[in-house]
Design a protein around this motif. Structure first.
Motif, short mmCIF file in Angstrom:
data_model
loop_
_atom_site.label_atom_id
_atom_site.label_comp_id
_atom_site.label_asym_id
_atom_site.label_seq_id
_atom_site.Cartn_x
_atom_site.Cartn_y
_atom_site.Cartn_z
N TRP A 73 15.51 -19.97 30.68
CA TRP A 73 14.88 -20.48 31.90
C TRP A 73 13.97 -21.65 31.60
CZ3 TRP A 73 13.00 -14.99 33.77
CH2 TRP A 73 14.12 -14.25 34.18
N ASP B 98 16.49 -20.64 36.27
CA ASP B 98 17.63 -21.00 35.43
C ASP B 98 18.15 -22.37 35.86
OD1 ASP B 98 20.08 -21.29 34.14
OD2 ASP B 98 20.68 -19.20 34.44
N ARG C 191 19.65 -11.26 30.29
CA ARG C 191 20.18 -10.53 31.44
C ARG C 191 19.24 -9.42 31.91
NH1 ARG C 191 24.51 -7.77 31.06
NH2 ARG C 191 25.03 -7.94 33.25
N LEU D 185 16.62 -11.28 33.88
CA LEU D 185 17.15 -11.72 35.17
C LEU D 185 17.17 -10.56 36.17
CD1 LEU D 185 18.64 -13.73 37.03
CD2 LEU D 185 20.78 -13.00 35.93
N ARG E 269 13.57 -9.79 37.15
CA ARG E 269 13.03 -10.86 38.00
C ARG E 269 13.49 -10.72 39.44
NH1 ARG E 269 15.53 -16.74 37.59
NH2 ARG E 269 17.04 -15.57 38.85
N ASP E 270 14.77 -10.38 39.61
CA ASP E 270 15.36 -10.33 40.94
C ASP E 270 15.29 -8.95 41.59
OD1 ASP E 270 15.88 -12.98 40.54
OD2 ASP E 270 18.02 -12.70 40.12
#
Length: 309
Positions: free
Chosen positions: A135, A141, A187, A190, A193-194
């Motif tokens: 990132w 990203d 991953r 990610l 984060r989401d």
């Protein structure tokens, strides 16, 4: 699954996307591990006698500093010749993308003088390069951000750089790696984060390419695979006939929709586009072999585009 995610990346609450506080906590954890100026800019500086070197932007990350962005162009640019775009380091941690692009410039770019116009951006994400991260400093990203009004400084700068050749480019090759840290670090980060659960995947052992779902060029991709196979091994499909969750359409080739996903390889309207994926963590590949694989891919991509118009 939430517990698995937290074990890997203990920031925020399970199932809750990050806000400003969580992103700040993530940012505070990042540490400089290598030097963009020493590793990249000094190499580019040595090329000024042979190529046009142009600054196309500057990242400003406050206390982290400012990062000038440079592109290298053919010295004798001729509008009558096809344009070949090479990008590296969109994900800063993918080392051979950066150093493969620099090696190509130093050792093989001269082969195309009078045949093609070359435009090479060797390190699109220098903040990520120094911190060995996927990132940028804002936990974005860049390789999902190549669009107008991009939220990523890195992506916005490259979009502006290539705007004049967007419709003129014949070929664009974007140099990447798939690493073991994708599964152990990036991953999981990610997913956290989401606010999603982390679902473990499988890292392919070997080189592969990503073709464009909306503009497939199988013969072009195959030519690149054949060239790279002379340097390093090609990734096999997994038990499901896939590589990183996508169906294998030919040996070492999968497909993504470049433009809808905001991928760098969709930043132009070139006929021939591809994303390379080197596997640097393989016991069967050395760092130099990874750089050599990227160079072989670039040369094969340019040669095919020149031969097939």
């Amino acid at each position: 699954m939430a517990a698995t995610t937290q074990r890997f990346y203990p920031i925020g609450a399970p199932g809750q996307p990050w806000g400003a506080a969580e992103k700040a906590e993530w940012h505070a954890r990042q540490r400089v591990q290598r030097n963009y100026a020493a590793d990249v800019l000094t190499v580019i500086d040595r090329m000024r006698e042979r190529f046009d070197v142009r600054q196309y932007g500057e990242l400003d990350y406050g206390q982290d500093g400012k990062y000038p962005l440079f592109a290298v162009r053919s010295r004798d640019w001729d509008d009558a010749l096809p344009v070949m775009l090479v990008t590296g380091g969109v994900h800063g941690y993918e080392t051979s993308g950066v150093h493969g692009a620099l090696q190509f410039l130093d050792q093989r770019a001269g082969d195309y003088a009078g045949k093609a116009n070359l435009l090479v951006a060797p390190c699109v994400s220098p903040w990520g390069y120094e911190r060995i991260h996927r990132w940028n400093a804002d936990a974005i990203d860049p390789n999902r951000s190549f669009r107008e009004n991009s939220p990523a400084q890195e992506s916005a700068a490259l979009v502006q750089l290539v705007a004049p050749i967007r419709d003129k480019a014949a070929m664009h090759i974007d140099l990447h790696e798939t690493t073991d840290s994708d599964e152990t670090e990036f991953r999981p980060a990610l997913a956290t984060r989401d606010g999603n659960p982390f679902e473990p995947g499988e890292i392919p052992d070997g080189f592969y390419l990503v073709d464009d779902t909306e503009n497939p060029q199988p013969a072009f991709q195959q030519a690149v695979i054949e060239a790279v196979a002379k340097v390093t091994h090609i990734a096999p499909a997994d038990a499901n006939g896939e590589i990183i969750g996508s169906p294998v359409v030919a040996e070492g080739i999968i497909r993504y929709p470049f433009k809808p996903l905001g991928l760098c390889a969709g930043v132009t309207n070139a006929r021939y586009t591809t994303t390379t994926e080197v596997y640097p963590d393989s016991p069967r590949a050395t760092p130099q072999q990874c750089n050599d694989a990227q160079v072989a891919a670039v040369r094969a991509a340019i040669d095919y585009a020149l031969a097939h118009g």
